[in-house]
Design an enzyme around this catalytic site. Structure first.
Site, short mmCIF file in Angstrom:
data_model
loop_
_atom_site.label_atom_id
_atom_site.label_comp_id
_atom_site.label_asym_id
_atom_site.label_seq_id
_atom_site.Cartn_x
_atom_site.Cartn_y
_atom_site.Cartn_z
N HIS A 106 -8.51 -3.15 -1.21
CA HIS A 106 -7.22 -3.78 -1.38
C HIS A 106 -6.45 -3.05 -2.48
CE1 HIS A 106 -4.67 -6.78 -3.64
NE2 HIS A 106 -4.09 -6.71 -2.45
N SER A 107 -5.20 -2.67 -2.21
CA SER A 107 -4.32 -2.04 -3.17
C SER A 107 -4.99 -0.81 -3.78
CB SER A 107 -3.89 -3.07 -4.21
OG SER A 107 -2.87 -2.57 -5.05
N MET A 108 -5.26 -0.80 -5.10
CA MET A 108 -5.93 0.34 -5.71
C MET A 108 -7.26 0.62 -5.04
SD MET A 108 -7.39 0.82 -9.60
CE MET A 108 -8.78 -0.28 -9.29
#
Length: 129
Positions: free
Chosen positions: A97-99
């Site tokens: 998720h994301s990073m």
């Protein structure tokens, strides 16, 4: 749910094991300013899988790098590769998720034989410009 810890050559990574280890594994990497617990709500939607939700280096309960070291994206990829090699994990599902999605996409591009499926949540990969 169980607490997990993995001793690497220079630090300890920690996380959560959610579900039964007898099921196919999803290795889950959280986003910036987040931790392994981010995946607890998602786990109910993956009852047929064992989720290893990792606290990446410097986040949650995992160790921080020594003073003067960096937290570049490729440093996280190195940590992840040492973890995968030390555990002898066969091709597994990698979810970020994301990073964590950026780290996952970099890892999958470098070590595609280790990843059977890549799931990226709110992440398109690393910014190159």
């Amino acid at each position: 749910m169980q607490e997990l810890h993995f001793e690497l050559s220079y630090l300890t990574l920690r996380g959560l094991g959610i579900g039964s280890p007898d099921k196919p594994m999803i290795l889950a990497l959280h986003g910036w300013l987040d931790n392994a617990a981010s995946f607890i709500p998602l786990a109910e939607y993956f009852p047929d899988y064992y989720i290893v939700a990792l606290d990446v280096t410097g986040h949650g309960n995992s160790d921080h790098r020594a003073a003067g070291n960096h937290y570049h994206l490729m440093d996280f990829v190195h940590d992840l590769h040492e973890l995968v090699e030390s555990q002898g994990w066969q091709p597994f599902i990698l979810m970020g998720h994301s990073m964590g999605g950026i780290i996952a996409s970099l890892y999958a591009s470098c070590f595609n034989e280790k990843v059977s499926t890549l799931i990226s949540i709110e992440s398109f990969g690393p910014v190159t410009k």
